[in-house]
Design a protein around this motif. Structure first.
Motif, PDB file in Angstrom:
ATOM      1  N   ARG A 114       8.836  -1.503   5.856  1.00 53.33           N
ATOM      2  CA  ARG A 114       7.750  -1.482   4.909  1.00 53.33           C
ATOM      3  C   ARG A 114       8.088  -0.608   3.907  1.00 53.33           C
ATOM      4  N   LEU A 115       7.520  -0.946   2.573  1.00 55.35           N
ATOM      5  CA  LEU A 115       7.536  -0.077   1.454  1.00 55.35           C
ATOM      6  C   LEU A 115       6.194   0.519   0.920  1.00 55.35           C
ATOM      7  N   GLY A 116       6.518   1.588   0.646  1.00 56.48           N
ATOM      8  CA  GLY A 116       5.137   2.357   0.458  1.00 56.48           C
ATOM      9  C   GLY A 116       5.489   3.320  -1.142  1.00 56.48           C
ATOM     10  N   LYS A 117       4.440   3.393  -1.587  1.00 58.68           N
ATOM     11  CA  LYS A 117       4.326   4.312  -2.841  1.00 58.68           C
ATOM     12  C   LYS A 117       3.619   5.398  -2.545  1.00 58.68           C
ATOM     13  N   LEU A 118       4.152   6.669  -2.768  1.00 62.95           N
ATOM     14  CA  LEU A 118       3.327   7.963  -2.754  1.00 62.95           C
ATOM     15  C   LEU A 118       3.346   8.625  -3.969  1.00 62.95           C
ATOM     16  N   ASP A 119       2.021   8.901  -4.422  1.00 61.14           N
ATOM     17  CA  ASP A 119       1.784   9.696  -5.688  1.00 61.14           C
ATOM     18  C   ASP A 119       1.934  11.090  -5.327  1.00 61.14           C
ATOM     19  N   THR A 120       2.952  11.766  -5.759  1.00 59.51           N
ATOM     20  CA  THR A 120       3.462  13.338  -5.476  1.00 59.51           C
ATOM     21  C   THR A 120       2.317  14.203  -6.234  1.00 59.51           C
ATOM     22  N   GLU A 121       1.717  13.784  -7.130  1.00 59.28           N
ATOM     23  CA  GLU A 121       0.596  14.554  -7.692  1.00 59.28           C
ATOM     24  C   GLU A 121      -0.640  14.694  -6.805  1.00 59.28           C
ATOM     25  N   ALA A 122      -1.122  13.419  -6.156  1.00 60.91           N
ATOM     26  CA  ALA A 122      -2.256  13.227  -5.313  1.00 60.91           C
ATOM     27  C   ALA A 122      -1.821  13.717  -4.073  1.00 60.91           C
ATOM     28  N   GLN A 123      -0.714  13.683  -3.475  1.00 56.44           N
ATOM     29  CA  GLN A 123      -0.395  14.052  -2.151  1.00 56.44           C
ATOM     30  C   GLN A 123       0.920  14.812  -2.258  1.00 56.44           C
ATOM     31  N   GLN A 124       0.355  16.270  -2.677  1.00 54.62           N
ATOM     32  CA  GLN A 124       1.477  17.349  -2.846  1.00 54.62           C
ATOM     33  C   GLN A 124       2.015  17.947  -1.658  1.00 54.62           C
ATOM     34  N   ALA A 125       1.333  17.770  -0.714  1.00 49.49           N
ATOM     35  CA  ALA A 125       1.675  18.353   0.802  1.00 49.49           C
ATOM     36  C   ALA A 125       2.736  17.489   1.334  1.00 49.49           C
ATOM     37  N   ILE A 126       2.633  16.090   1.063  1.00 54.49           N
ATOM     38  CA  ILE A 126       3.725  15.322   1.732  1.00 54.49           C
ATOM     39  C   ILE A 126       4.903  15.305   0.950  1.00 54.49           C
ATOM     40  N   ALA A 127       4.911  15.563  -0.370  1.00 53.00           N
ATOM     41  CA  ALA A 127       5.735  15.446  -1.519  1.00 53.00           C
ATOM     42  C   ALA A 127       6.406  16.862  -1.189  1.00 53.00           C
ATOM     43  N   LYS A 161      -6.489  -5.878  15.211  1.00 45.88           N
ATOM     44  CA  LYS A 161      -7.836  -5.045  15.068  1.00 45.88           C
ATOM     45  C   LYS A 161      -8.586  -5.597  14.089  1.00 45.88           C
ATOM     46  N   CYS A 162      -7.999  -5.533  12.702  1.00 38.72           N
ATOM     47  CA  CYS A 162      -8.452  -5.854  11.520  1.00 38.72           C
ATOM     48  C   CYS A 162      -8.495  -7.496  11.263  1.00 38.72           C
ATOM     49  N   HIS A 163      -7.446  -8.089  11.723  1.00 35.34           N
ATOM     50  CA  HIS A 163      -7.055  -9.391  11.589  1.00 35.34           C
ATOM     51  C   HIS A 163      -6.739 -10.019  10.067  1.00 35.34           C
ATOM     52  N   LYS A 164      -6.255  -8.639   9.283  1.00 38.15           N
ATOM     53  CA  LYS A 164      -5.575  -8.959   8.022  1.00 38.15           C
ATOM     54  C   LYS A 164      -4.060  -8.858   8.243  1.00 38.15           C
ATOM     55  N   PRO A 165      -3.362  -9.606   7.093  1.00 38.46           N
ATOM     56  CA  PRO A 165      -1.920  -9.799   7.307  1.00 38.46           C
ATOM     57  C   PRO A 165      -1.175  -8.590   7.630  1.00 38.46           C
ATOM     58  N   LEU A 166      -0.061  -8.481   8.295  1.00 39.29           N
ATOM     59  CA  LEU A 166       0.729  -7.289   8.728  1.00 39.29           C
ATOM     60  C   LEU A 166       1.621  -6.953   7.485  1.00 39.29           C
ATOM     61  N   PHE A 167       1.896  -8.112   6.851  1.00 39.85           N
ATOM     62  CA  PHE A 167       2.940  -8.038   5.617  1.00 39.85           C
ATOM     63  C   PHE A 167       2.187  -8.775   4.496  1.00 39.85           C
ATOM     64  N   ALA A 168       2.634  -8.196   3.332  1.00 34.67           N
ATOM     65  CA  ALA A 168       1.835  -8.736   2.213  1.00 34.67           C
ATOM     66  C   ALA A 168       2.931  -8.961   0.954  1.00 34.67           C
ATOM     67  N   GLY A 169       4.019  -8.529   1.204  1.00 32.33           N
ATOM     68  CA  GLY A 169       5.325  -8.692   0.279  1.00 32.33           C
ATOM     69  C   GLY A 169       5.142  -7.881  -0.977  1.00 32.33           C
ATOM     70  N   SER A 170       4.114  -6.510  -0.919  1.00 37.09           N
ATOM     71  CA  SER A 170       3.836  -5.690  -1.737  1.00 37.09           C
ATOM     72  C   SER A 170       3.778  -4.272  -1.087  1.00 37.09           C
ATOM     73  N   PRO A 171       4.278  -3.177  -1.889  1.00 38.40           N
ATOM     74  CA  PRO A 171       4.085  -1.725  -1.492  1.00 38.40           C
ATOM     75  C   PRO A 171       2.758  -1.545  -1.092  1.00 38.40           C
ATOM     76  N   ILE A 172       2.542  -0.767   0.250  1.00 37.84           N
ATOM     77  CA  ILE A 172       1.269   0.066   0.294  1.00 37.84           C
ATOM     78  C   ILE A 172       1.142   1.327  -0.371  1.00 37.84           C
ATOM     79  N   ILE A 173      -0.163   1.732  -0.548  1.00 37.35           N
ATOM     80  CA  ILE A 173      -0.392   3.137  -0.950  1.00 37.35           C
ATOM     81  C   ILE A 173      -0.175   3.980   0.240  1.00 37.35           C
TER      82      ILE A 173
END
Length: 150
Positions: free
Chosen positions: A93-106, A33-45
């Motif tokens: 896939r590795l991802g980082k979730l900020d528990t302050e910004a995403q309190q519902a998910i945390a 769809k967006c033609h960007k890399p599926l993997f970048a070797g770094s965590p996603i936000i």
């Protein structure tokens, strides 16, 4: 439903689902769809906008680092988690979730201490580890759960 010869990989940029042949996962690949890399070797936000796509729709497990900006051990572990991404992709896939910004998910994952790492496959928690770890320990622990999303 996917077969054993392909995996659904969620684009880290636009959250589109991409069917990738299993034997081509390591070759990188770009989003259809967006033609960007599926993997970048770094965590996603991870945010409320993309969390469900990566946690429930992908055929590879999601390793989430639940953290906060005020947490010393979280900040200390951040480079280790970053380094682990290049070793664990495309197995997960590795991802980082900020528990302050995403309190519902945390809250949904009952995060009581940080940093906490959780492996999620097809929307289900399959492993949890709290406390800061060096890159080698993150990789070793996480590899036990690689392939569980399929």
């Amino acid at each position: 439903m996917t077969n054993s010869s392909s995996r659904i990989i969620i684009c880290p940029h636009c959250t589109a689902a991409n069917r990738v042949p299993t034997d081509r996962l390591g070759a990188g690949g770009k989003c259809g769809k967006c033609h960007k890399p599926l993997f970048a070797g770094s965590p996603i936000i991870l945010t409320s906008a993309n969390f469900e796509a990566h946690a429930a729709r992908s055929d590879i497990p999601l390793l989430v680092d639940f953290w906060a900006s005020w947490c010393g051990p979280c900040l200390q572990m951040a480079p280790a988690f970053e380094a682990a991404a290049s070793q664990l992709e495309p197995l997960m896939r590795l991802g980082k979730l900020d528990t302050e910004a995403q309190q519902a998910i945390a809250g949904r994952y009952a995060i009581r201490s940080i940093p906490t790492l959780i492996v999620i496959a097809k929307g289900k928690e399959i492993a949890r580890q709290s406390g800061a770890m060096p890159p080698s320990a993150i990789v070793s622990w996480a590899r036990q759960f690689a392939g569980m999303g399929a």
